[in-house]
Scaffold this motif. Sequence first.
Motif, PDB file in Angstrom:
ATOM      1  N   UNK A  44       0.825  -1.213   0.000  1.00  0.00           N
ATOM      2  CA  UNK A  44       0.000   0.000   0.000  1.00  0.00           C
ATOM      3  C   UNK A  44       0.856   1.259   0.000  1.00  0.00           C
ATOM      4  N   UNK A  45       2.135   1.140  -0.222  1.00  0.00           N
ATOM      5  CA  UNK A  45       3.041   2.292  -0.196  1.00  0.00           C
ATOM      6  C   UNK A  45       2.776   3.247  -1.340  1.00  0.00           C
ATOM      7  N   UNK A  46       2.145   2.783  -2.388  1.00  0.00           N
ATOM      8  CA  UNK A  46       1.925   3.622  -3.554  1.00  0.00           C
ATOM      9  C   UNK A  46       0.557   4.280  -3.541  1.00  0.00           C
ATOM     10  N   UNK A  47      -0.264   4.020  -2.540  1.00  0.00           N
ATOM     11  CA  UNK A  47      -1.600   4.615  -2.477  1.00  0.00           C
ATOM     12  C   UNK A  47      -1.482   6.119  -2.281  1.00  0.00           C
ATOM     13  N   UNK A  48      -2.278   6.861  -3.014  1.00  0.00           N
ATOM     14  CA  UNK A  48      -2.338   8.307  -2.805  1.00  0.00           C
ATOM     15  C   UNK A  48      -3.743   8.674  -2.346  1.00  0.00           C
ATOM     16  N   UNK A  49      -4.003   9.963  -2.187  1.00  0.00           N
ATOM     17  CA  UNK A  49      -5.290  10.411  -1.648  1.00  0.00           C
ATOM     18  C   UNK A  49      -6.445  10.047  -2.580  1.00  0.00           C
ATOM     19  N   UNK A  96     -20.201   0.150 -10.679  1.00  0.00           N
ATOM     20  CA  UNK A  96     -19.539   1.258 -11.384  1.00  0.00           C
ATOM     21  C   UNK A  96     -18.448   1.866 -10.509  1.00  0.00           C
ATOM     22  N   UNK A  97     -18.742   2.051  -9.233  1.00  0.00           N
ATOM     23  CA  UNK A  97     -17.751   2.607  -8.305  1.00  0.00           C
ATOM     24  C   UNK A  97     -16.572   1.651  -8.145  1.00  0.00           C
ATOM     25  N   UNK A  98     -16.871   0.373  -8.124  1.00  0.00           N
ATOM     26  CA  UNK A  98     -15.812  -0.631  -7.998  1.00  0.00           C
ATOM     27  C   UNK A  98     -14.878  -0.588  -9.210  1.00  0.00           C
ATOM     28  N   UNK A  99     -15.468  -0.449 -10.392  1.00  0.00           N
ATOM     29  CA  UNK A  99     -14.661  -0.347 -11.608  1.00  0.00           C
ATOM     30  C   UNK A  99     -13.755   0.877 -11.579  1.00  0.00           C
ATOM     31  N   UNK A 100     -14.324   2.016 -11.154  1.00  0.00           N
ATOM     32  CA  UNK A 100     -13.530   3.246 -11.071  1.00  0.00           C
ATOM     33  C   UNK A 100     -12.390   3.102 -10.058  1.00  0.00           C
ATOM     34  N   UNK A 101     -12.675   2.476  -8.933  1.00  0.00           N
ATOM     35  CA  UNK A 101     -11.641   2.288  -7.914  1.00  0.00           C
ATOM     36  C   UNK A 101     -10.531   1.373  -8.429  1.00  0.00           C
ATOM     37  N   UNK A 102     -10.916   0.303  -9.111  1.00  0.00           N
ATOM     38  CA  UNK A 102      -9.907  -0.610  -9.674  1.00  0.00           C
ATOM     39  C   UNK A 102      -9.030   0.107 -10.690  1.00  0.00           C
ATOM     40  N   UNK A 103      -9.680   0.905 -11.544  1.00  0.00           N
ATOM     41  CA  UNK A 103      -8.936   1.636 -12.564  1.00  0.00           C
ATOM     42  C   UNK A 103      -7.955   2.614 -11.920  1.00  0.00           C
ATOM     43  N   UNK A 127      -3.845   2.477 -12.310  1.00  0.00           N
ATOM     44  CA  UNK A 127      -3.091   3.602 -12.864  1.00  0.00           C
ATOM     45  C   UNK A 127      -2.024   4.095 -11.894  1.00  0.00           C
ATOM     46  N   UNK A 128      -2.394   4.271 -10.642  1.00  0.00           N
ATOM     47  CA  UNK A 128      -1.438   4.775  -9.651  1.00  0.00           C
ATOM     48  C   UNK A 128      -0.347   3.752  -9.388  1.00  0.00           C
ATOM     49  N   UNK A 129      -0.719   2.484  -9.344  1.00  0.00           N
ATOM     50  CA  UNK A 129       0.264   1.431  -9.100  1.00  0.00           C
ATOM     51  C   UNK A 129       1.265   1.352 -10.248  1.00  0.00           C
ATOM     52  N   UNK A 147       3.596   4.306  -9.981  1.00  0.00           N
ATOM     53  CA  UNK A 147       4.536   4.167  -8.859  1.00  0.00           C
ATOM     54  C   UNK A 147       5.633   3.161  -9.184  1.00  0.00           C
ATOM     55  N   UNK A 148       5.255   2.027  -9.791  1.00  0.00           N
ATOM     56  CA  UNK A 148       6.267   1.032 -10.137  1.00  0.00           C
ATOM     57  C   UNK A 148       7.204   1.548 -11.222  1.00  0.00           C
ATOM     58  N   UNK A 149       6.659   2.290 -12.167  1.00  0.00           N
ATOM     59  CA  UNK A 149       7.505   2.861 -13.215  1.00  0.00           C
ATOM     60  C   UNK A 149       8.539   3.813 -12.610  1.00  0.00           C
ATOM     61  N   UNK A 150       8.082   4.672 -11.697  1.00  0.00           N
ATOM     62  CA  UNK A 150       9.013   5.588 -11.022  1.00  0.00           C
ATOM     63  C   UNK A 150      10.036   4.830 -10.186  1.00  0.00           C
ATOM     64  N   UNK A 151       9.587   3.761  -9.535  1.00  0.00           N
ATOM     65  CA  UNK A 151      10.508   2.976  -8.721  1.00  0.00           C
ATOM     66  C   UNK A 151      11.591   2.334  -9.599  1.00  0.00           C
ATOM     67  N   UNK A 152      11.184   1.756 -10.724  1.00  0.00           N
ATOM     68  CA  UNK A 152      12.163   1.116 -11.600  1.00  0.00           C
ATOM     69  C   UNK A 152      13.135   2.137 -12.198  1.00  0.00           C
ATOM     70  N   UNK A 153      12.647   3.321 -12.493  1.00  0.00           N
ATOM     71  CA  UNK A 153      13.544   4.374 -13.002  1.00  0.00           C
ATOM     72  C   UNK A 153      14.554   4.749 -11.925  1.00  0.00           C
ATOM     73  N   UNK A 154      14.089   4.887 -10.675  1.00  0.00           N
ATOM     74  CA  UNK A 154      15.022   5.245  -9.594  1.00  0.00           C
ATOM     75  C   UNK A 154      15.996   4.111  -9.295  1.00  0.00           C
ATOM     76  N   UNK A 155      15.573   2.866  -9.468  1.00  0.00           N
ATOM     77  CA  UNK A 155      16.476   1.738  -9.222  1.00  0.00           C
ATOM     78  C   UNK A 155      17.543   1.613 -10.304  1.00  0.00           C
ATOM     79  N   UNK A 156      17.277   2.152 -11.478  1.00  0.00           N
ATOM     80  CA  UNK A 156      18.254   2.041 -12.560  1.00  0.00           C
ATOM     81  C   UNK A 156      19.405   3.030 -12.406  1.00  0.00           C
ATOM     82  N   UNK A 157      19.302   3.950 -11.467  1.00  0.00           N
ATOM     83  CA  UNK A 157      20.388   4.901 -11.233  1.00  0.00           C
ATOM     84  C   UNK A 157      21.403   4.317 -10.261  1.00  0.00           C
TER      85      UNK A 157
END
Length: 187
Positions: free
Chosen positions: A57-62, A96-103, A107-109, A112-122
């Motif tokens: 849950x480290x990548x969860x935002x508001x 409908x709300x469940x679909x929006x929450x999943x989406x 997207x956020x996950x 977050x993983x893309x940013x993490x992998x970019x930072x790990x490549x340095x």
Amino acid sequence: MKGERVRIFKERIGLEQRSFVGDDVNQIWNHLDSLIRGVAKDMLGITSWKIHDQKEAWWWNEDVQERVKVKQARFKELICCNEQEKFDTKKILYKATKRLAKRAVVEVKDKAYEEMYISLSTNEGANGIYKLTKARERRQRDLGFVIFIKDENARVLVKDDDIKCRWYHYFKQLFNASRISGEEIER
């Protein structure tokens, strides 16, 4: 607690403490116990002993948190509904709300993983790679996952067949120790 809070804690306990001359030791102990617990409860609060199993849950935002809360609220509304017509409407809203929450979570996950992998490549991210591998290794440690065990002679068994045979003999001995029987179970 640190600093100012420690001082306040000590003051509150000192103010509420009374003289214990002539009291029974058990009464003194019970009074101090309730006093310290009460002051700590007032200053620190109470936590529930529920364990929330939200892995990664480290990548969860508001935004994600808000959408998940809305989804949970819609689910509670759905469960509390008694009329069939309202139930059908609330079910559609919940889906409908469940679909929006999943989406939103996906997207956020992904971001977050893309940013993490970019930072790990340095070069600075090399330590992060080691932290990840250690965490993965700790997660893989499981009592159900046995790489090797020892036999009666303290010899290490590595092969799967030898390990299964050792477990077989161990449990056979364990469960049949109280029973005296001349029968040998064929394997």
